[in-house]
Motif scaffolding. Structure first.
Motif, PDB file in Angstrom:
ATOM      1  N   LEU A  63      14.984  -5.914   4.585  1.00 15.25           N
ATOM      2  CA  LEU A  63      14.970  -4.935   3.679  1.00 15.25           C
ATOM      3  C   LEU A  63      14.353  -5.295   2.265  1.00 15.25           C
ATOM      4  CD1 LEU A  63      16.431  -1.933   3.732  1.00 15.25           C
ATOM      5  CD2 LEU A  63      18.260  -3.084   2.361  1.00 15.25           C
ATOM      6  N   ASP A  64      14.701  -6.265   1.847  1.00 16.61           N
ATOM      7  CA  ASP A  64      14.203  -6.996   0.579  1.00 16.61           C
ATOM      8  C   ASP A  64      12.813  -6.794   0.559  1.00 16.61           C
ATOM      9  OD1 ASP A  64      15.744  -7.754  -1.639  1.00 16.61           O
ATOM     10  OD2 ASP A  64      14.926  -9.847  -1.456  1.00 16.61           O
ATOM     11  N   PHE A  65      12.148  -7.236   1.765  1.00 13.28           N
ATOM     12  CA  PHE A  65      11.010  -7.495   1.983  1.00 13.28           C
ATOM     13  C   PHE A  65      10.073  -6.018   2.168  1.00 13.28           C
ATOM     14  CE2 PHE A  65       7.183  -7.832   4.946  1.00 13.28           C
ATOM     15  CZ  PHE A  65       6.373  -8.738   4.251  1.00 13.28           C
ATOM     16  N   TYR A  66      10.831  -5.145   2.620  1.00 13.98           N
ATOM     17  CA  TYR A  66      10.396  -3.927   2.820  1.00 13.98           C
ATOM     18  C   TYR A  66      10.357  -2.981   1.240  1.00 13.98           C
ATOM     19  CZ  TYR A  66       9.628  -4.525   7.635  1.00 13.98           C
ATOM     20  OH  TYR A  66       9.092  -4.943   8.765  1.00 13.98           O
ATOM     21  N   LEU A  67      11.459  -3.400   0.619  1.00 13.60           N
ATOM     22  CA  LEU A  67      11.576  -2.870  -0.714  1.00 13.60           C
ATOM     23  C   LEU A  67      10.498  -3.168  -1.491  1.00 13.60           C
ATOM     24  CD1 LEU A  67      15.309  -2.774  -1.559  1.00 13.60           C
ATOM     25  CD2 LEU A  67      13.835  -0.989  -1.515  1.00 13.60           C
ATOM     26  N   ILE A  68      10.129  -4.406  -1.294  1.00 13.04           N
ATOM     27  CA  ILE A  68       8.885  -4.889  -2.204  1.00 13.04           C
ATOM     28  C   ILE A  68       7.688  -4.440  -2.022  1.00 13.04           C
ATOM     29  CG2 ILE A  68       7.584  -7.179  -2.675  1.00 13.04           C
ATOM     30  CD1 ILE A  68      10.307  -8.586  -3.047  1.00 13.04           C
ATOM     31  N   LEU A  69       7.504  -4.149  -0.295  1.00 13.67           N
ATOM     32  CA  LEU A  69       6.380  -3.408   0.119  1.00 13.67           C
ATOM     33  C   LEU A  69       6.236  -2.053  -0.614  1.00 13.67           C
ATOM     34  CD1 LEU A  69       5.593  -4.626   3.610  1.00 13.67           C
ATOM     35  CD2 LEU A  69       4.540  -5.510   1.452  1.00 13.67           C
ATOM     36  N   ALA A  70       7.333  -1.324  -0.511  1.00 11.14           N
ATOM     37  CA  ALA A  70       7.286   0.022  -1.066  1.00 11.14           C
ATOM     38  C   ALA A  70       6.929   0.218  -2.626  1.00 11.14           C
ATOM     39  CB  ALA A  70       8.795   0.395  -0.839  1.00 11.14           C
ATOM     40  N   THR A  71       7.558  -0.803  -3.218  1.00  7.03           N
ATOM     41  CA  THR A  71       7.419  -0.824  -4.524  1.00  7.03           C
ATOM     42  C   THR A  71       5.708  -1.242  -4.867  1.00  7.03           C
ATOM     43  OG1 THR A  71       9.447  -1.685  -4.800  1.00  7.03           O
ATOM     44  CG2 THR A  71       8.064  -1.955  -6.936  1.00  7.03           C
ATOM     45  N   ALA A  72       5.225  -2.055  -4.107  1.00  8.22           N
ATOM     46  CA  ALA A  72       4.038  -2.675  -4.233  1.00  8.22           C
ATOM     47  C   ALA A  72       3.114  -1.183  -4.100  1.00  8.22           C
ATOM     48  CB  ALA A  72       3.517  -3.490  -3.317  1.00  8.22           C
ATOM     49  N   GLY A  73       3.298  -0.534  -2.810  1.00 10.14           N
ATOM     50  CA  GLY A  73       2.607   0.970  -2.548  1.00 10.14           C
ATOM     51  C   GLY A  73       2.881   1.852  -3.753  1.00 10.14           C
ATOM     52  N   VAL A  74       3.820   2.128  -4.213  1.00  9.54           N
ATOM     53  CA  VAL A  74       4.085   3.050  -5.408  1.00  9.54           C
ATOM     54  C   VAL A  74       3.449   2.678  -6.498  1.00  9.54           C
ATOM     55  CG1 VAL A  74       5.547   4.343  -6.749  1.00  9.54           C
ATOM     56  CG2 VAL A  74       6.349   3.861  -4.659  1.00  9.54           C
ATOM     57  N   LEU A  75       3.286   1.439  -6.777  1.00  9.83           N
ATOM     58  CA  LEU A  75       2.795   0.749  -7.971  1.00  9.83           C
ATOM     59  C   LEU A  75       0.934   1.192  -7.736  1.00  9.83           C
ATOM     60  CD1 LEU A  75       4.508  -2.385  -8.986  1.00  9.83           C
ATOM     61  CD2 LEU A  75       4.215  -0.419 -10.321  1.00  9.83           C
ATOM     62  N   PHE A  76       0.636   0.676  -6.474  1.00  7.66           N
ATOM     63  CA  PHE A  76      -0.603   1.065  -6.237  1.00  7.66           C
ATOM     64  C   PHE A  76      -1.261   2.616  -6.510  1.00  7.66           C
ATOM     65  CE2 PHE A  76      -3.783   2.329  -3.027  1.00  7.66           C
ATOM     66  CZ  PHE A  76      -4.873   1.649  -3.343  1.00  7.66           C
ATOM     67  N   VAL A  77      -0.339   3.533  -6.103  1.00  8.60           N
ATOM     68  CA  VAL A  77      -0.671   5.130  -6.319  1.00  8.60           C
ATOM     69  C   VAL A  77      -0.702   5.254  -7.717  1.00  8.60           C
ATOM     70  CG1 VAL A  77       0.316   7.545  -5.693  1.00  8.60           C
ATOM     71  CG2 VAL A  77       0.414   5.565  -4.050  1.00  8.60           C
ATOM     72  N   ILE A  78       0.269   4.612  -8.520  1.00  9.73           N
ATOM     73  CA  ILE A  78       0.504   5.269  -9.775  1.00  9.73           C
ATOM     74  C   ILE A  78      -0.796   4.363 -10.553  1.00  9.73           C
ATOM     75  CG2 ILE A  78       1.280   4.350 -11.959  1.00  9.73           C
ATOM     76  CD1 ILE A  78       4.080   4.555 -10.472  1.00  9.73           C
ATOM     77  N   SER A  79      -1.195   3.266 -10.122  1.00  6.10           N
ATOM     78  CA  SER A  79      -2.514   2.626 -10.556  1.00  6.10           C
ATOM     79  C   SER A  79      -3.818   3.607 -10.312  1.00  6.10           C
ATOM     80  CB  SER A  79      -2.870   1.335 -10.049  1.00  6.10           C
ATOM     81  OG  SER A  79      -1.805   0.301 -10.175  1.00  6.10           O
ATOM     82  N   ALA A  80      -3.801   3.996  -8.931  1.00  2.00           N
ATOM     83  CA  ALA A  80      -4.937   4.933  -8.609  1.00  2.00           C
ATOM     84  C   ALA A  80      -5.078   6.204  -9.599  1.00  2.00           C
ATOM     85  CB  ALA A  80      -4.779   5.495  -7.239  1.00  2.00           C
ATOM     86  N   ILE A  81      -3.797   6.964  -9.724  1.00  3.99           N
ATOM     87  CA  ILE A  81      -3.672   7.967 -10.896  1.00  3.99           C
ATOM     88  C   ILE A  81      -4.245   7.654 -12.026  1.00  3.99           C
ATOM     89  CG2 ILE A  81      -2.279   9.813 -11.797  1.00  3.99           C
ATOM     90  CD1 ILE A  81      -0.552   9.532  -9.056  1.00  3.99           C
ATOM     91  N   CYS A  82      -3.780   6.346 -12.439  1.00  4.57           N
ATOM     92  CA  CYS A  82      -4.303   6.038 -13.674  1.00  4.57           C
ATOM     93  C   CYS A  82      -5.844   6.017 -13.647  1.00  4.57           C
ATOM     94  CB  CYS A  82      -3.616   4.712 -14.189  1.00  4.57           C
ATOM     95  SG  CYS A  82      -1.921   4.712 -14.566  1.00  4.57           S
TER      96      CYS A  82
END
Lengths: 344, 205
Positions: free
Chosen positions: B11-30
């Motif tokens: 779960l920890d691992f998937y939470l990290i992956l999910a956070t990385a994914g959201v940060l990636f989308v935020i970066s793309a919007i930036c």
């Protein structure tokens, strides 16, 4: 140059250029050693390169000291002095502007007129400071890591940075051109009281909120130290893609920790300054966007590194180390290409 | 027990992956916003149009910031709760923040999520300081855990500070508390060995 009669510009340029030449030669030699080591299967020029790198860092520091001396000359020799009748008028105007404003201008004091306490990292000097940080960290990395190819790449990158400084961003030949073009008319042009008052009102806000801002002494240098660390993490990340080496990974992580520390603190300290200087309308500024993006990539690197014992995450975290370097270059270049509050 | 730990780790691992994914989308919007800013010459526009542009960008990025804040809200209690409870907590958090958003607006919903996270993170910090073994951390060591708790609390405080930046006094207090917390967190987390050495030197133990 218009300021030569007021400041020891020629002396500053002569000595500075001499130091830069020494830097350039020593960095070229280190770069040559780097290329040879990258190409060869075994290490070569180990000891001479160590000496060269230390010499390089020492000369870098000497140049930095020389820049500090020049800034001290600016501080002592270029006060913004106003005739007394204008000073009273100015203080009335400033008091009016200060009433109700979130951040106030200091009033004019004829006994102690405002002076430029310029930070040591504006215009081309910022490259000097950035590459100085890299030169110091390169010495640390050189003595810590024994792999000759890795060392070679670090030396080569140092040579590239000094070459950029020597050919494209020399802070000594024509020092602070933008600053001097702004303040030049104040010291070199005869003008009547109204004009002088108008010019003062143009120069003073920039002096208070930019050149003399206390944040200027923390926000940019912390970011430049972070940039130097990110460059070294980039080098180790590239090597991680080629070879599974825990020592290299640990060194990259150590530089990343320092870089992340500096980057986070630097960005945090930029936040109240942005509110003070620009008000609330700065959030979607391009440079801010790219900085947040870089910080996001860096944060992701730290989180994925926790799982670097998994093969896929080993490669993913090294990929993020490389991406972070790309984001850093992008962020830096954003100041030149994208319009906004950080535009150069 | 072993099964629960394994579940937690993944779960920890998937939470990290999910956070990385959201940060990636935020970066793309930036990145998108940067190029749009340049193409549309936003800096040349009238203040009203500029404000509308900022409002529009805020609307685009809000869902991802909301997900990020929710992820933060889930990441904090993962230190405290077993996996099944954590899932229950996540559902409760999502439902209550949706309910509050519906009644009092999205901003209030997010502030509530942040305040809950802050309280939980404070509990985590106190437990880490007390040396509790009941906390679930990927990394070991007293100072690393204390530092990590402080660092994450600093991040929550920073986001809260963004909400309150128009209240100058509160903003400045929050800002300096944030900065102090983050700096202390990074120092303890990244340089735990040096901190241990320093503490031994000072206390003589």
């Amino acid at each position: 140059m218009i300021m030569e009669s007021l400041l020891p510009v020629a002396l500053f340029s002569q000595v500075g250029n001499m130091l830069l030449l020494v830097l350039f030669v020593s960095a070229c030699l280190a770069g040559f050693s780097g290329v040879v080591n990258i190409a060869r299967p075994a290490a070569l020029f180990g000891r001479p390169t160590s000496i060269l790198l230390v010499l390089n860092a020492v000369v870098f520091f000497a140049g930095f000291f020389w820049i500090s001396w020049f800034h001290y000359q600016i501080y002592t020799l270029l006060p913004l002095e106003l005739p007394s009748q204008l000073a009273d008028m100015l203080n009335r105007r400033l008091e009016m502007m200060n009433s109700g404003a979130a951040y106030a201008f200091p009033l004019y004091d004829a006994a102690n007129p405002p002076r430029y306490a310029l930070p040591l990292w504006i215009e081309n000097e910022k490259y000097y400071f950035w590459f100085l940080c890299y030169a110091v960290l390169a010495v640390i990395a050189h003595f810590r890591l024994q792999q000759h190819r890795l060392r070679g790449v670090i030396h080569l990158l140092l040579a590239v940075q000094v070459a950029i400084l020597y050919f494209a961003a020399n802070p000594f030949t024509e020092p602070l051109p933008r600053f001097f073009s702004e303040i030049g008319p104040w010291f070199t042009t005869e003008m009547h009281h109204g004009e002088r008052f108008g010019l003062f009102m143009q120069l003073y806000p920039k002096m208070v909120f930019y050149y003399n801002a206390e944040y200027m002494w923390f926000h940019p240098p912390l970011l430049f130290i972070a940039y130097a660390c990110i460059t070294l993490t980039f080098v180790t990340s590239v090597f991680m893609l080629v070879k599974y080496d825990l020592e290299v990974e640990q060194a990259g992580y150590d530089f990343a920790k320092l870089g992340y520390f500096m980057l986070t603190l630097g960005m945090l300290l930029g936040y109240p300054w942005a509110l003070k200087a620009w008000g609330p309308n700065w959030w979607w500024d391009p440079k801010i966007c790219s900085s947040i993006m870089m910080w996001a990539v860096y944060s992701t690197y730290f989180h994925t590194r926790l799982y670097a014992n998994k093969k896929s995450m080993w490669y993913f975290s090294s990929f993020l180390g490389i991406l972070c370097f790309g984001a850093m270059i992008f962020t830096f270049l954003a100041s030149f290409y994208f319009p906004g509050e950080h535009t150069l | 027990m072993k099964e629960s730990m394994k579940k937690k780790a993944s779960l920890d691992f998937y939470l990290i992956l999910a956070t990385a994914g959201v940060l990636f989308v935020i970066s793309a919007i930036c990145i998108y916003s940067m190029f749009y800013f340049k193409m549309a010459q936003v800096q040349e526009m009238a203040p009203m149009v500029k404000a509308a542009y900022m409002e529009n960008m805020n609307t685009i990025i809000s869902p991802f910031l909301i997900i990020l804040i929710l992820l933060l809200g889930i990441c904090v209690p993962k230190r405290l709760l077993p996996a099944n409870w954590l899932l229950l907590f996540t559902v409760l958090l999502a439902v209550s923040s949706l309910g509050i958003s519906f009644m009092y607006g999205i901003k209030m919903g997010l502030v509530v999520v942040l305040l809950i996270s802050l309280v939980l993170q404070f509990v985590v910090l106190v437990m880490a300081l007390a040396g509790s073994e009941r906390l679930n951390f990927t990394r070991k060591g007293y100072w690393v855990r204390t530092g990590s708790s402080l660092l994450h609390m600093g991040m929550i405080l920073f986001v809260l500070d963004l909400f309150f930046y128009q209240h100058q006094t509160l903003h400045l207090i929050l800002f300096w508390v944030t900065t102090g917390t983050v700096v202390a967190g990074m120092t303890f987390c990244f340089y735990a060995d040096n901190v241990v050495g320093l503490v031994r030197k000072v206390t003589g133990r």
